[in-house]
Enzyme design. Structure first.
Site, short mmCIF file in Angstrom:
data_model
loop_
_atom_site.label_atom_id
_atom_site.label_comp_id
_atom_site.label_asym_id
_atom_site.label_seq_id
_atom_site.Cartn_x
_atom_site.Cartn_y
_atom_site.Cartn_z
CG ASN A 9 -1.15 9.71 -4.75
OD1 ASN A 9 -0.56 10.66 -4.22
ND2 ASN A 9 -1.65 8.70 -4.06
CE LYS A 11 0.96 6.34 -3.48
NZ LYS A 11 0.78 4.96 -3.08
CG HIS A 95 -4.29 7.24 -0.89
ND1 HIS A 95 -3.48 6.35 -0.24
CD2 HIS A 95 -4.09 7.05 -2.22
CE1 HIS A 95 -2.80 5.66 -1.15
NE2 HIS A 95 -3.15 6.06 -2.35
CD GLU A 97 -0.04 5.25 0.43
OE1 GLU A 97 0.19 6.45 0.20
OE2 GLU A 97 0.20 4.34 -0.39
CD GLU A 168 -5.68 4.41 -5.34
OE1 GLU A 168 -4.91 4.58 -6.28
OE2 GLU A 168 -5.46 4.88 -4.20
N GLY A 174 1.28 -0.03 -4.63
CA GLY A 174 2.72 -0.04 -4.44
C GLY A 174 3.32 -1.43 -4.30
CB SER A 213 0.65 -2.07 -9.10
OG SER A 213 1.20 -2.08 -7.79
P1 PGA Z 1 0.78 2.80 -7.02
O1 PGA Z 1 -0.06 3.81 -6.09
O2 PGA Z 1 0.42 3.12 -8.44
O3 PGA Z 1 2.21 3.10 -6.71
O4 PGA Z 1 0.36 1.42 -6.62
C1 PGA Z 1 -1.38 4.15 -6.41
C2 PGA Z 1 -1.96 5.01 -5.30
O5 PGA Z 1 -1.67 4.77 -4.13
O6 PGA Z 1 -2.74 5.95 -5.59
#
Ligand code: PGA
Length: 252
Positions: A9, A11, A95, A97, A168, A174, A213
């Site tokens: 992903n 983003k 997601h 976000e 997630e 993140g 992460s």
């Molecule tokens: P990250 O993001 O690996 O940077 O924690 C994962 C995601 O949001 O899909």
């Protein structure tokens, strides 16, 4: 046997240049074992580049969101048929976000799943709890609520037989904090159990990815868990070497 899916992903990262370099490198270094699938999710404007560089490779690509409708007066939106037009096979839906920053609801995510199904896109449906919810022991309840509108659809079984779920935990995205393998496995097993109440066959076949992460140094232990079928990887997917190394762990 479920095939591992290693999904990147991206983003809102990248430029024409950096995306070109990343895809070129990936294409050169990736040699996937038959039981491993890989896909990248660049921002919409780079999907044409993905199509140009990844067609005829083992690497798939998809979008990070879709509109509910296939077309119409929806300024700023991108539809499922548009993604298909650029060769996408997948789409990330719900997601955290999108849910927290853009107010996307679980009902909307369910409608987007219908749209994905109608267009033959594989939805990667994201679920997960916040830290406060985990501390109040609400993880399973929150995930059940996030999935409920999908189960309520008349075509739920068809959608789930084509979908991928990504667990997630919001507190791990993140942040550099990861769920421990045992913690993630427990949630994945619960999700599979919940799906089995709806349809046992679908539950045994659906892939449940871990995200939050996920990096090379914690991936092996997570991917070794019986109900973890791959990863939805943010930060670490922007490094093609690391992303490729994670996919290689699935070959062992
Ligand atoms: P990250 O993001 O690996 O940077 O924690 C994962 C995601 O949001 O899909």
């Amino acid at each position: 046997m479920r095939r591992y899916l290693i999904a990147g992903n991206w983003k809102m990262h990248g430029s024409r240049d950096s995306v070109g370099r990343l895809l070129q490198t990936l294409k050169t270094i990736v040699h996937l074992a038959p039981h491993v699938e890989m896909a990248v999710f660049p921002p919409f404007v780079f999907l044409e580049q993905a199509q140009q560089l990844l067609t005829d490779t083992a690497i798939g690509w998809g979008g990070q969101n879709i509109a509910i409708s296939p077309s119409g007066a929806f300024t700023g939106e991108i539809s499922a048929p548009m993604l298909r037009d650029f060769g996408c096979r997948y789409v990330i839906l719900g997601h955290s976000e999108r849910r927290t920053l853009f107010g996307e609801t679980s009902e909307q995510v369910a409608m987007k799943c219908q749209s994905a199904l109608a267009t033959d896109l594989t939805p990667v449906i994201c679920v997960g709890e916040t830290l406060a919810e985990r501390e109040q022991d609400l993880t399973d309840q929150v995930i059940n609520q996030q999935l409920a509108p999908i189960f309520a659809l008349p075509e739920a079984t068809t959608i789930l037989s084509q979908a991928v779920i990504a667990y997630e935990p919001v507190w791990a995205i993140g942040t550099g904090k990861t769920a421990s393998p045992a913690m993630a496995q427990a949630v994945h097993a619960k999700i599979r159990e919940r799906i089995a109440e709806h349809d046992k066959k679908v539950a045994s076949e659906i892939r449940i990815l871990y995200g939050g992460s996920l990096k090379l140094d914690n991936a092996a232990a997570l991917l070794a868990m019986p109900d973890i079928d791959g990863g939805l990887i943010g930060g670490a997917s922007l490094n093609p070497e690391e992303f490729n190394e994670i996919s290689k762990l699935c070959s062992n």
